[in-house]
Structure formats: C-alpha cells, structure tokens
Design an enzyme around this catalytic site. Structure first.
Site, PDB file in Angstrom:
ATOM      1  N   LYS A 269       0.850  -1.180   0.000  1.00  0.00           N
ATOM      2  CA  LYS A 269       0.000   0.000   0.000  1.00  0.00           C
ATOM      3  C   LYS A 269       0.893   1.240   0.000  1.00  0.00           C
ATOM      4  CE  LYS A 269      -4.236  -1.669   0.191  1.00  0.00           C
ATOM      5  NZ  LYS A 269      -5.172  -1.471  -0.941  1.00  0.00           N
TER       6      LYS A 269
ATOM      7  N   ASP B 299      -0.169  -0.203  -4.592  1.00  0.00           N
ATOM      8  CA  ASP B 299      -1.562   0.254  -4.693  1.00  0.00           C
ATOM      9  C   ASP B 299      -1.697   1.560  -3.915  1.00  0.00           C
ATOM     10  OD1 ASP B 299      -4.268   0.667  -4.763  1.00  0.00           O
ATOM     11  OD2 ASP B 299      -4.811  -1.202  -3.744  1.00  0.00           O
TER      12      ASP B 299
ATOM     13  N   GLU C 235      -1.264   0.369  -8.967  1.00  0.00           N
ATOM     14  CA  GLU C 235      -2.735   0.381  -8.958  1.00  0.00           C
ATOM     15  C   GLU C 235      -3.248   1.703  -8.388  1.00  0.00           C
ATOM     16  OE1 GLU C 235      -4.490  -3.350  -7.690  1.00  0.00           O
ATOM     17  OE2 GLU C 235      -5.831  -2.269  -6.352  1.00  0.00           O
TER      18      GLU C 235
ATOM     19  N   ASP D 298      -8.680  -0.084 -10.297  1.00  0.00           N
ATOM     20  CA  ASP D 298      -9.403  -0.884  -9.297  1.00  0.00           C
ATOM     21  C   ASP D 298     -10.738  -0.202  -9.001  1.00  0.00           C
ATOM     22  OD1 ASP D 298     -10.317  -2.275  -7.089  1.00  0.00           O
ATOM     23  OD2 ASP D 298      -8.674  -1.709  -5.763  1.00  0.00           O
TER      24      ASP D 298
ATOM     25  N   LYS E 265     -12.933  -7.704  -8.585  1.00  0.00           N
ATOM     26  CA  LYS E 265     -13.248  -8.086  -7.210  1.00  0.00           C
ATOM     27  C   LYS E 265     -14.643  -8.685  -7.182  1.00  0.00           C
ATOM     28  CE  LYS E 265     -10.278  -4.735  -4.903  1.00  0.00           C
ATOM     29  NZ  LYS E 265     -10.186  -3.476  -4.158  1.00  0.00           N
TER      30      LYS E 265
ATOM     31  N   GLN F 290     -11.316  -7.147  -1.474  1.00  0.00           N
ATOM     32  CA  GLN F 290     -12.029  -6.024  -0.851  1.00  0.00           C
ATOM     33  C   GLN F 290     -11.953  -6.164   0.673  1.00  0.00           C
ATOM     34  OE1 GLN F 290     -15.207  -4.620  -3.334  1.00  0.00           O
ATOM     35  NE2 GLN F 290     -16.528  -4.320  -1.573  1.00  0.00           N
TER      36      GLN F 290
HETATM   37 MG    MG Z   1      -6.809  -1.433  -4.829  1.00  0.00          MG
END
Ligand code: MG
Length: 366
Positions: free
Chosen positions: A162, A191, A217, A242, A266, A294
C-alpha cells in the site's frame, strides 16, 4: 429452485491487526452474510464487505437494501433466472457489494442444487491460485517483518504494498526496504488507493524505477482524468484500475481513455455474473486482470478463488487472497488454508463453504 427467502445478517469480527491504506483503515470486519434459501431447502451464502470510503455502502445500508428492495423483488424467481435477478436489482443504482453478495449466494445455491462446484460451473480452468499478500502502512521495519513472516509461514512470494502517503519518500523508502530485505525473487507491486496527485505519483514511480515493480494500482483519484492519462502514458509499469473500474462501463472508460492498462476484478463488488462480463471484456480487449481483495473474510475469499481459478486469464497472476489472515476468527466450519503460497478452491458443491452456526450466533449483530 425457486427463491423463497433472502436474508441479510450483519456480523462483526475484530481484526488482530488493523489494515491501514491511503483511503481508510479497517479494525473490525463489519460484514453482512447474505443467505438465499430455495423451496428445495437449499441455502446459498455469500459475504458483503462494506467499504464506505470507496462505494458509500455501510453494514446498515447493505442490510436495508437487501431486506427492503432486493428480497421482495427476488422471491419466487428461479435460481436460473439470474438475468432477471440483475435486471431487478439494477433498478437500484449503486450498492455494488450488496448486489454482488446476492448474486454469489444465488450461484452458491445453484451449485449446491446441482451438486457441483461453482468454480467448475464458471469455467473449471484450474483448482488453485497463487496468493498475493497485501502489506498495509506501518514503519519500514514493521512492513519488512510482516512480509518476511508471511513469506516464511505461508510460502507467499507476491506482495502488494500500500502506498499513497505524503511525502512520497515514505512509500519509496518502504518499497526499497522491502526489495532489499526480500531480494529479487519476490514480486512487488503497489496500490495507492487514490492517495497521490499525478505529479506525486510520477515522482514516486521514477524514484522506484529500479525496484522492478510489476503493477501500479490506482495511484490517483478517478476524477483526475487527464492527469491519470498523462501518468499512464509515461510509465512502463502497467497501471491497474481498481475502484475506478467497477462496472463494464467504467472498465471501458478507463481503458479506452488511456488511464489504465490492466483491471482489478473483485467478486465482492461485481459478484460472479458481472465479474465474468468484465473478464470477457478484458480478454476481448487484450488487457490483463488481477483478482483483487475487498478486505474479504473467508467466505469472500472462497468466492474470489472460485472465480479466479475458473478462468485461464484470471488465474494467471497471483490473486489477493490473504487478508482474512489478519482476522481474529471467521464463520466457517473449516478455515481456509494457504500453503506453499497457494490457495486451493474448496471442493464440494457451490462455493464449498459451510457456516458454523455457533460462530454466526456469536458474531451476528441483529
Ligand atoms: Mg486497490
């Protein structure tokens, strides 16, 4: 095969360790279990994880929309009338997680009725996926320790880091520390959860050019329309859409607009039915997909691996299937197990999961 009951049961299970990222943080899995019962006595299940900072849904809103709007419209339909189910649910805009859970619970009930696996019904390509683990915000040292623990315990060698913090050097430093600690044999990608401006994202990607990132992402908000195109045009790291590409229409917009070069699918927000449409759309356009997470519990993770393993193109990359490891408990009679860096599709009819009634009684909120 007639639907006679659709239930939405709120439940809450604490996380052992909260997950932190640019758009929010999660301490408790305050999800909704959706159950679809047929006149044959078959019960299909799925899980809706609300993500208010992404889709505006809450646990209470998911329960309300299922109870008040969807359930009355679906009673009496056959499990085979899934197009009718979607046409009726789509009279209500938004509510992706609620719609997805109803869709997947119907597929689960269909698989159980037929005595076959949903993964095989969807495509039956393989019975497993490699697992990618998500690494949330923490100090560099904590992120390295966590990643090494996950690698050594579960054999996972693909990590999504992240990013999206300010200044960008925070994340550049964390990614560099991870690459140095883990060596060249692990796959790393990032991401941003819309945390950066396009210029910040461009600087960060330049600073990480030597880290062999395989994907980047959602670094900037979807409304940065021209900035995202500008960024995607200048980087050699494929750009994954996403939360900006949750429907076939949004996928078309992001890809044809040049703001993305790959798509995260997702099941928690597009179920099996719409996920399959998005997957086929990506195949037709020659675009890679990633099976995203998710922040699903084990029911949701079983759905993701069932879908991902069902198709050649969705099983190619490692799927994001390990967030449930941070939960203190779950609802299943038999927990999912990741080993050798892989998660196997649950055998057995439907999605292959059974809900433990004692655990549901302990965690349900109604
Ligand atoms: Mg994402």
């Amino acid at each position: 095969m007639k639907i006679v009951e659709v239930e939405a049961i709120p439940f809450a299970i604490p996380y052992r360790k909260p997950l932190r990222f640019a758009s929010g943080e999660v301490h408790v899995a305050d999800h909704v279990l959706v159950r679809v019962r047929t006149d044959d006595g078959v019960v299909g299940v799925a899980e809706a994880p609300p993500r208010p900072y992404t889709y505006g849904e809450t646990q209470a809103s998911i329960v309300a929309v299922v109870d008040k709007l969807f359930a009355p419209e679906l009673l009496g339909l056959s499990l085979l009338e899934r197009e009718v189910v979607h046409a009726r649910m789509n009279r209500t805009v938004g509510n992706p997680a609620a719609k997805a859970a109803v869709d997947m619970a119907i597929w689960d009930a269909l698989g159980r009725t037929l005595g076959v696996s949903v993964s095989q019904l969807l495509g039956g390509f393989t019975d497993r996926m490699r697992v990618s683990h998500m690494v949330g915000f923490a100090s560099d040292a904590e992120m390295v320790t966590e990643t090494e623990r996950v690698r050594d315990t579960y054999g996972i060698s693909v990590f999504k880091v992240k990013v999206g913090r300010r200044p960008v050097e925070l994340d550049v430093g964390a990614c560099r520390a991870l690459r140095e600690a883990l060596g060249p044999d692990v796959e790393l990608y990032v991401d941003g959860n819309r945390g950066w401006t396009p210029s910040e994202a461009a600087r960060a990607l330049r600073a990480m050019a030597d880290l062999d990132l395989t994907l980047s992402e959602e670094l900037c908000p979807a409304d940065d329309v021209l900035g995202r195109r500008w960024l995607t045009a200048q980087t050699s790291v494929p750009t994954v859409a996403d939360e900006s590409a949750t429907t076939p229409g949004e996928v078309t917009r992001e890809l044809l607009g040049g703001a993305a070069t790959a798509i995260s699918i997702k099941t928690a927000r597009s179920g099996f039915t719409t996920s399959q449409r998005i997957l086929h759309q990506c195949e037709g356009l020659g675009v890679e997909v990633v099976m995203g997470n998710q922040i699903d519990g084990q029911v949701g993770t079983a759905c993701t691996v069932a879908f991902g393993a069902a198709h050649r193109s969705s099983s190619r990359r490692a799927g994001e299937l390990s967030n449930f490891l941070d939960m203190s408990d779950d609802l299943l009679t038999e927990p999912l197990e990741i080993s050798g860096g892989e998660l196997v599709v649950r055998p057995g009819p439907g999605i292959g999961v059974e809900i433990d009634p004692d655990k549901l009684a302990r965690y349900r909120q109604d």
